[in-house]
Structure formats: C-alpha cells, structure tokens
Write a protein that holds these residues in place. Structure first.
Motif, PDB file in Angstrom:
ATOM      1  N   GLY A  29      39.565  46.306  37.778  1.00  0.00           N
ATOM      2  CA  GLY A  29      39.491  45.266  36.757  1.00  0.00           C
ATOM      3  C   GLY A  29      39.658  43.873  37.328  1.00  0.00           C
ATOM      4  N   ASP A  30      40.545  43.709  38.298  1.00  0.00           N
ATOM      5  CA  ASP A  30      40.742  42.395  38.913  1.00  0.00           C
ATOM      6  C   ASP A  30      39.468  41.906  39.598  1.00  0.00           C
ATOM      7  OD1 ASP A  30      43.360  42.286  38.082  1.00  0.00           O
ATOM      8  OD2 ASP A  30      44.194  43.011  39.986  1.00  0.00           O
ATOM      9  N   VAL A  31      38.737  42.822  40.216  1.00  0.00           N
ATOM     10  CA  VAL A  31      37.498  42.449  40.904  1.00  0.00           C
ATOM     11  C   VAL A  31      36.402  42.100  39.895  1.00  0.00           C
ATOM     12  CG1 VAL A  31      35.696  43.235  42.486  1.00  0.00           C
ATOM     13  CG2 VAL A  31      38.083  43.878  42.891  1.00  0.00           C
ATOM     14  N   LEU A  32      36.222  42.951  38.896  1.00  0.00           N
ATOM     15  CA  LEU A  32      35.139  42.741  37.934  1.00  0.00           C
ATOM     16  C   LEU A  32      35.337  41.469  37.115  1.00  0.00           C
ATOM     17  CD1 LEU A  32      34.592  46.388  36.600  1.00  0.00           C
ATOM     18  CD2 LEU A  32      33.235  45.152  38.303  1.00  0.00           C
ATOM     19  N   ALA A  33      36.572  41.094  36.856  1.00  0.00           N
ATOM     20  CA  ALA A  33      36.844  39.911  36.029  1.00  0.00           C
ATOM     21  C   ALA A  33      36.415  38.612  36.699  1.00  0.00           C
ATOM     22  CB  ALA A  33      38.330  39.854  35.688  1.00  0.00           C
ATOM     23  N   ALA A  34      36.153  38.660  37.995  1.00  0.00           N
ATOM     24  CA  ALA A  34      35.827  37.435  38.727  1.00  0.00           C
ATOM     25  C   ALA A  34      34.367  37.015  38.600  1.00  0.00           C
ATOM     26  CB  ALA A  34      36.179  37.613  40.205  1.00  0.00           C
ATOM     27  N   GLU A  35      33.496  37.918  38.125  1.00  0.00           N
ATOM     28  CA  GLU A  35      32.068  37.600  38.033  1.00  0.00           C
ATOM     29  C   GLU A  35      31.534  37.995  36.652  1.00  0.00           C
ATOM     30  OE1 GLU A  35      30.412  35.947  40.137  1.00  0.00           O
ATOM     31  OE2 GLU A  35      31.568  36.067  41.999  1.00  0.00           O
ATOM     32  N   GLN A  66      32.340  50.003  48.110  1.00  0.00           N
ATOM     33  CA  GLN A  66      31.565  49.116  48.986  1.00  0.00           C
ATOM     34  C   GLN A  66      30.888  48.022  48.158  1.00  0.00           C
ATOM     35  OE1 GLN A  66      31.591  49.209  52.296  1.00  0.00           O
ATOM     36  NE2 GLN A  66      32.843  51.072  52.386  1.00  0.00           N
ATOM     37  N   ALA A  67      30.304  48.414  47.017  1.00  0.00           N
ATOM     38  CA  ALA A  67      29.611  47.443  46.168  1.00  0.00           C
ATOM     39  C   ALA A  67      30.574  46.417  45.589  1.00  0.00           C
ATOM     40  CB  ALA A  67      28.876  48.174  45.042  1.00  0.00           C
ATOM     41  N   LEU A  68      31.821  46.813  45.396  1.00  0.00           N
ATOM     42  CA  LEU A  68      32.829  45.883  44.884  1.00  0.00           C
ATOM     43  C   LEU A  68      33.395  44.978  45.982  1.00  0.00           C
ATOM     44  CD1 LEU A  68      34.860  48.248  42.504  1.00  0.00           C
ATOM     45  CD2 LEU A  68      33.226  46.473  41.828  1.00  0.00           C
ATOM     46  N   GLY A  69      32.956  45.206  47.219  1.00  0.00           N
ATOM     47  CA  GLY A  69      33.461  44.401  48.327  1.00  0.00           C
ATOM     48  C   GLY A  69      34.855  44.795  48.758  1.00  0.00           C
ATOM     49  N   LYS A  70      35.211  46.061  48.542  1.00  0.00           N
ATOM     50  CA  LYS A  70      36.537  46.551  48.898  1.00  0.00           C
ATOM     51  C   LYS A  70      36.422  47.796  49.786  1.00  0.00           C
ATOM     52  CE  LYS A  70      39.030  43.589  46.555  1.00  0.00           C
ATOM     53  NZ  LYS A  70      40.035  42.714  47.212  1.00  0.00           N
TER      54      LYS A  70
END
Length: 401
Positions: A295-301, A264-268
C-alpha cells in the motif's frame, strides 16, 4: 439469422427483478415474451429507482432494462372473465413464468396442474424466495433478505463494519440467470420427450450456488470465514484493493511466480527473498504487513501509472471504477454490451441499456426495444387471440383489462 428462441412464447406473470430478468434473457434471444400485469398498477419495478417523471410514467430505467423486447398487457387475474383470456394465451404458449408467493397462484386458478390441463406440454417456472416446499415456502423475500439469510452478507464486510450487503442485487440476478437456464434446459428436453414440466427456482438456492467455493470450503472444514473486506478469499496479502494517488485499484496475485513478478514491478526486488512474500503461507500469516508494505508503494503514484506498469508484466489488476468511469472504459467499445433503442411512447429520444453478457456467431442476442408502457400491447395481443374490437372494449368496460 435465426435466434435460439424464435417461435417460443412466454407468458410472464412475474414482477420486480428475478423473474423479469430471466424472461428478459430469453427475449434477447428471440422469445415472444408477453408480460401480464394488473390494470392500473403494473409491476412494482415500474416505479422503483426512478425520478419523478419516469415514476409517473411507470417506466423506471431498471424496469425498461430487464423488460426489454417484451410486450405488455394488462389483465386482472382475479376477475372471473380473465380466465378465458389467459386460457387462449396459454393455448399457444411454451412457457409460463410466475413469482407469486407460494400458494397465491393456486388461489388465482393458474397453478401448474390447472395450466397443464389447458396446455399439457407447458414449461411452468415458479420463482420464489425459498422454494415451493418447507417452512419458509410462502414467505416474502427480496434481494436483501436473501443476501442476509444465505450467508452472503455474513462473509462480506470488515471486522469494523460488520456484515454488509452488496451494492447491487446478486440474489435477484443469480436467480434470474438460474431460471433462464432452467427454462432453456426444459425446452431442450421437451424437444426429445414432448413433455412439459414444473420448475421450482428458489432465490436462496440460487444465492448459495454462486457462493459454492465458500460454502464447499465450510462444508469440508466447518471453519467460519473471517470478514476480510477487499482482501481475496485466499487471505493472501498480495491480493487486495489499495488506494493510489488518485483513486483505488485491485490487484490479484496469489501464486509464488506472480508474486516474484509483482515485487520487481513495484521496484522492491529485496522482497523477492523476504519470507513474508515468497510463499503463500507467508503471505497469509503476514497478510497485514504485506498489505501495508504494498500500500505504501501504490499510494505514491496514480492508478493509471500502476495499471500500465503492472499490466505490462501480466499481473491481474484493474481500476476500481465508478459507473461514470466504467462508461469511459475503452474495452466497452469493443464488446457491444450497451444497446441504444427508441424510448417507449411518452419518453423522448433514445435510451441506452445493458444487453446480453455474450456474443454468438449466429443468432446474436440483441435488444430491439425498451421495456413497454403499462398495457401498451393489450389490444394487439387480444386481437391476435381472436377478440374483435367490441369484445376488447367489453373487457375494458368490465375492468377485466
């Protein structure tokens, strides 16, 4: 406030890291540690990991840190006249600490039997790579060798890198902590029994104790662990170190409930029903896929963005800090782990160094002085032992000190 080891005297023959780290822990709690070194040479740690100026002064930062609060004297233990000095020193000592290779201290005439003949209730602590018995007794060992032989390197690294050693000295430090605990327990026992004892502390044994979860799993299953790099030993894809937009961060999520919060916190939110995420078995079996998706999500911020966002949800996470970044970490201001003290003679200004890893409501551990110059307190200590100026000069003229 009275500190735990006030009134305790430790005669410290040890050098480099494991032994000095042990006596350093007790020195921060009030023990009078007298470091005995070879005249003109000293502890080899004095010139290790130091720039040229500090190496010339025999005052490396590492040495000054682990030898804080100690007094230093020089005595040539091989000289026949040294025995008189050491025996006087031992007469009022509570602990002798040494880390010579097995057998060396006996040849010098200061093994446990010889020392307890002078001081029957002495706590005598021997630190070595492999212990005092067995086929490896007497073999030299440094931290890297113990990381290798203990299996520590064998469970560290990736399939691509192969075995890797840690970037610091876990075998030495864990041995120092073990020795400090052993000495403390022996001193406490002596208050009940009046008896001294010989403590045999092995770097290999100490390294194995801090690996106990890994070793106990192997002993139960006989399954060799894979090299998993920065992944958790649980092998779950939700516990790993990932790159962010501006650095790296570590996330440790290993329960179903925490995984539900994480997605949820990752927006997924759609991952909440994905079998790759919903159970620990799924997170292990599909670990590579799970790690790639996260990893794809975290790399964006940025790291700071995710630390705040995930931290607000109670998810265990932390930035991967450089040492410079660690010094800027806000929590340090509230812990007092760093102490600033006057530099030893010959070094200008003040020095900041690490202190004890705990606080005490009474008898707080503290750093009051940096590690001393070679032989800085020789005359002071010998005078306390009853030698006058002429006797001290005679020792110096005869190369005893």
């Amino acid at each position: 406030m009275t500190q735990a080891f006030e009134g305790i005297r430790i005669v410290d023959f040890s050098q480099v890291l494991a032994g000095p780290f042990a006596s350093g822990q007790l020195a921060m709690l009030g023990a009078d540690v007298i470091k005995v070194e070879q005249p003109g040479v000293g502890d080899q740690m004095r010139t290790t990991m130091a720039n040229n100026k500090l190496a010339d002064l025999k005052l490396s930062p590492g040495f000054m840190g682990v030898n804080a609060n100690k007094r230093a004297i020089t005595v040539d233990l091989k000289h026949p006249d040294a025995k008189e000095i050491i025996h006087r020193l031992l007469a009022d000592a509570d602990v002798l600490l040494e880390n010579f290779k097995a057998g060396v201290i006996k040849r010098l005439g200061y093994d446990y039997d010889a020392v307890r003949a002078v001081k029957p209730d002495i706590i005598y602590c021997s630190v070595s790579g492999y212990g005092q018995q067995g086929p490896m007794a007497g073999k030299a060992a440094y931290d890297g060798a113990i990381q290798a032989v203990s299996g520590m390197m064998g469970i560290t690294g990736t399939p691509e890198s192969g075995p890797m050693r840690a970037g610091y000295m876990p075998a030495d430090i864990s041995t120092g902590i073990t020795a400090a605990f052993a000495i403390s327990s022996a001193l406490f026992r002596r208050t009940h029994t009046g008896e001294g004892q010989h403590l045999d502390v092995s770097m290999l044994d100490s390294a194995m104790t801090i690996m106990s979860p890994n070793l106990n799993k192997y002993l139960a299953t006989r399954e060799e662990p894979a090299l998993v790099g920065n992944t958790s030993p649980t092998f779950q894809g939700t516990a790993n170190t990932w790159p962010t937009k501006d650095g790296h961060m570590q996330v440790s999520v290993i329960t179903d409930r925490m995984t539900a919060t994480l997605v949820q916190a990752l927006g997924k939110p759609e991952w909440a029903d994905d079998p790759r995420f919903t159970t620990s078995q799924g997170r292990v079996e599909h670990a590579d896929e799970v790690k790639a998706l996260i990893g794809d999500v975290l790399a964006a911020e940025t790291t700071a963005h995710w630390i705040e966002r995930l931290g607000n949800e109670g998810i265990p996470t932390a930035p991967v800090n450089s040492l410079k970044q660690l010094m800027e970490f806000p929590q340090l201001e509230h812990r007092g782990i760093l102490a600033t003290v006057p530099a030893p003679p010959g070094v200008e200004g003040e020095l900041t160094m690490t202190g004890a890893g705990f606080h005490a409501s009474n008898g707080e551990p503290k750093v009051t002085s940096a590690g001393p110059r070679l032989g800085q307190h020789t005359e002071e200590v010998l005078a306390e032992l009853g030698y006058d100026a002429a006797a001290i000069q005679a020792f110096r003229d005869n190369d005893v000190i």
